[in-house]
Design a protein around this motif. Structure first.
Motif, PDB file in Angstrom:
ATOM      1  N   ASP A  16     -18.790 -41.292   4.214  1.00 46.90           N
ATOM      2  CA  ASP A  16     -17.455 -40.898   4.675  1.00 46.90           C
ATOM      3  C   ASP A  16     -16.630 -40.632   3.419  1.00 46.90           C
ATOM      4  OD1 ASP A  16     -14.852 -40.617   5.536  1.00 46.90           O
ATOM      5  OD2 ASP A  16     -14.904 -42.329   6.906  1.00 46.90           O
ATOM      6  N   GLN A  17     -16.522 -39.364   3.055  1.00 47.64           N
ATOM      7  CA  GLN A  17     -15.914 -39.020   1.775  1.00 47.64           C
ATOM      8  C   GLN A  17     -14.397 -39.191   1.750  1.00 47.64           C
ATOM      9  OE1 GLN A  17     -17.424 -35.250   0.296  1.00 47.64           O
ATOM     10  NE2 GLN A  17     -19.554 -35.881   0.608  1.00 47.64           N
ATOM     11  N   SER A  18     -13.814 -39.558   2.886  1.00 47.22           N
ATOM     12  CA  SER A  18     -12.388 -39.876   2.869  1.00 47.22           C
ATOM     13  C   SER A  18     -12.142 -41.256   2.255  1.00 47.22           C
ATOM     14  CB  SER A  18     -11.818 -39.844   4.290  1.00 47.22           C
ATOM     15  OG  SER A  18     -12.335 -40.906   5.086  1.00 47.22           O
ATOM     16  N   ILE A  19     -13.183 -42.099   2.259  1.00 40.18           N
ATOM     17  CA  ILE A  19     -13.067 -43.443   1.679  1.00 40.18           C
ATOM     18  C   ILE A  19     -13.130 -43.321   0.164  1.00 40.18           C
ATOM     19  CG2 ILE A  19     -14.066 -45.755   1.539  1.00 40.18           C
ATOM     20  CD1 ILE A  19     -15.375 -45.190   4.293  1.00 40.18           C
ATOM     21  N   GLY A  20     -12.031 -43.650  -0.494  1.00 38.80           N
ATOM     22  CA  GLY A  20     -11.972 -43.541  -1.946  1.00 38.80           C
ATOM     23  C   GLY A  20     -11.629 -42.159  -2.455  1.00 38.80           C
ATOM     24  N   ALA A  21     -11.222 -41.266  -1.554  1.00 37.55           N
ATOM     25  CA  ALA A  21     -10.903 -39.897  -1.981  1.00 37.55           C
ATOM     26  C   ALA A  21      -9.736 -39.854  -2.965  1.00 37.55           C
ATOM     27  CB  ALA A  21     -10.591 -39.036  -0.756  1.00 37.55           C
ATOM     28  N   HIS A  22      -8.919 -40.895  -2.954  1.00 35.46           N
ATOM     29  CA  HIS A  22      -7.742 -40.937  -3.835  1.00 35.46           C
ATOM     30  C   HIS A  22      -8.091 -41.335  -5.267  1.00 35.46           C
ATOM     31  CE1 HIS A  22      -8.434 -45.082  -2.558  1.00 35.46           C
ATOM     32  NE2 HIS A  22      -7.717 -45.481  -3.596  1.00 35.46           N
ATOM     33  N   ILE A  23      -9.313 -41.790  -5.506  1.00 33.16           N
ATOM     34  CA  ILE A  23      -9.698 -42.283  -6.837  1.00 33.16           C
ATOM     35  C   ILE A  23     -10.250 -41.123  -7.660  1.00 33.16           C
ATOM     36  CG2 ILE A  23     -11.192 -43.861  -8.124  1.00 33.16           C
ATOM     37  CD1 ILE A  23     -11.139 -45.723  -5.722  1.00 33.16           C
ATOM     38  N   PRO A  24      -9.661 -40.810  -8.811  1.00 30.44           N
ATOM     39  CA  PRO A  24     -10.137 -39.696  -9.638  1.00 30.44           C
ATOM     40  C   PRO A  24     -11.544 -39.956 -10.174  1.00 30.44           C
ATOM     41  CG  PRO A  24      -7.921 -40.381 -10.300  1.00 30.44           C
ATOM     42  CD  PRO A  24      -8.438 -41.427  -9.370  1.00 30.44           C
ATOM     43  N   THR A  25     -12.320 -38.896 -10.314  1.00 32.47           N
ATOM     44  CA  THR A  25     -13.680 -39.011 -10.846  1.00 32.47           C
ATOM     45  C   THR A  25     -13.673 -39.624 -12.234  1.00 32.47           C
ATOM     46  OG1 THR A  25     -14.411 -37.114  -9.535  1.00 32.47           O
ATOM     47  CG2 THR A  25     -15.739 -37.693 -11.463  1.00 32.47           C
TER      48      THR A  25
END
Length: 303
Positions: A16-25
């Motif tokens: 579920d790519q919405s989980i942690g989407a706010h964290i920059p690579t």
């Protein structure tokens, strides 16, 4: 040589790519490499596809590419079709010096389905498992000819979840098929990790040091939650977490007795909003190194 790694799903989830989407690579790589000090990191959806670009990116942060999940579909396609499909992924592994390919049969998995209870996972009959094992072994033998070891990942929501499934898969395959032993998935799947590992330690080619919160995994079963609902509820955690149910010292001692030589990877997805990845992954690495030292697997592991 024992090496210590992590998986980016602690920061940014793949299912579920919405989980942690706010964290920059950049934050993921900086924390994993420069701040925590892992030797390497597994694949994630944030990484570049180009093998050399990937190698260069990770090297900037002192990290090596460990390996990456590959979804087989051997229940629905031929070995020849699987060989053709895995080509780009395998070349990416080989270009980065990876020695194992993490494989899981996903033609009918439910672990990525947010509304399907993990209890409703697919199951194979004895004859179906034997047929699947024969195809997997043929695929693994071809991969071994490419210089890469196939490590099968038993996983919640898939055809190989319970200890009986693991035993059946190992019996249905031959010397080319190895096991990715995941302590957390084994426990969540109803097994005693030490007992299961004792039976198959000689075929373990990769190790995931995943911990579980037992009250949460029991709730997932009792309430019919999906795998992803379990993740968000906190089913998984890292070694060293006081809430965790798994003692890693006996497991690593078993690996030492079997002559294990490879990666120990903390693959523990959690909600990064509730459980800070930097805090938990640092906790996990410290505990994992201490356990490896105590177990005699890595006597010189630093603190």
């Amino acid at each position: 040589m024992i090496l210590y790694g992590t998986n980016p799903i602690a920061w940014a989830n793949d299912d579920d790519q919405s989980i942690g989407a706010h964290i920059p690579t950049e934050q993921i790589l900086r924390e994993a490499g420069r701040e925590i000090g892992f030797d390497g990191i597994e694949n994630g959806h944030r990484w570049p596809d180009d093998p050399q670009e990937l190698k260069s990116l990770l090297a900037e942060y002192g990290l090596r590419f460990i390996s990456g999940w590959y979804s087989t579909h051997l229940l629905t396609r031929s070995v020849a079709e699987e060989i053709a499909a895995v080509g780009p992924h395998l070349e990416r592994l080989k270009a980065n010096g990876c020695t194992v390919c993490i494989v899981c049969e996903c033609s009918n998995t439910v672990h990525g389905s947010p509304d399907v209870a993990v209890n409703d996972r697919p199951r194979l009959s004895a004859d179906q498992m034997a047929a699947f094992g024969a195809r997997l072994e043929e695929f693994a033998a071809w991969m071994a000819g490419q210089g890469v070891t196939l490590a099968y990942h038993h996983h919640m929501g898939t055809i190989v979840e319970s200890p009986e499934d693991i035993d059946a898969l190992m019996a249905a395959t031959g010397p080319a098929t190895h096991l990715l032993f995941d302590a957390g998935h084994c426990a969540f799947g109803g097994g005693d990790p030490l007992a299961v590992l004792k039976r198959h330690a000689g075929r373990v080619a990769h190790f995931h040091a995943k911990n579980i919160r037992r009250p949460v995994t029991e709730r997932v079963r009792a309430e019919g939650l999906s795998f992803l609902q379990g993740v968000m509820a906190g089913a998984f955690t890292v070694p060293g977490d006081p809430e965790g149910a798994i003692d890693f010292v006996p497991l690593l001692r078993m690996l030492a007795q079997a002559g294990y030589n490879g990666w120990l990877v903390i693959e523990a997805e959690q909600d990064p909003v509730l459980r800070n990845p930097l805090t938990y992954q640092a906790m996990g690495l410290k505990a994992l190194k201490a356990a490896a030292r105590e177990a005699g697997l890595d006597p010189h592991a630093d603190g």
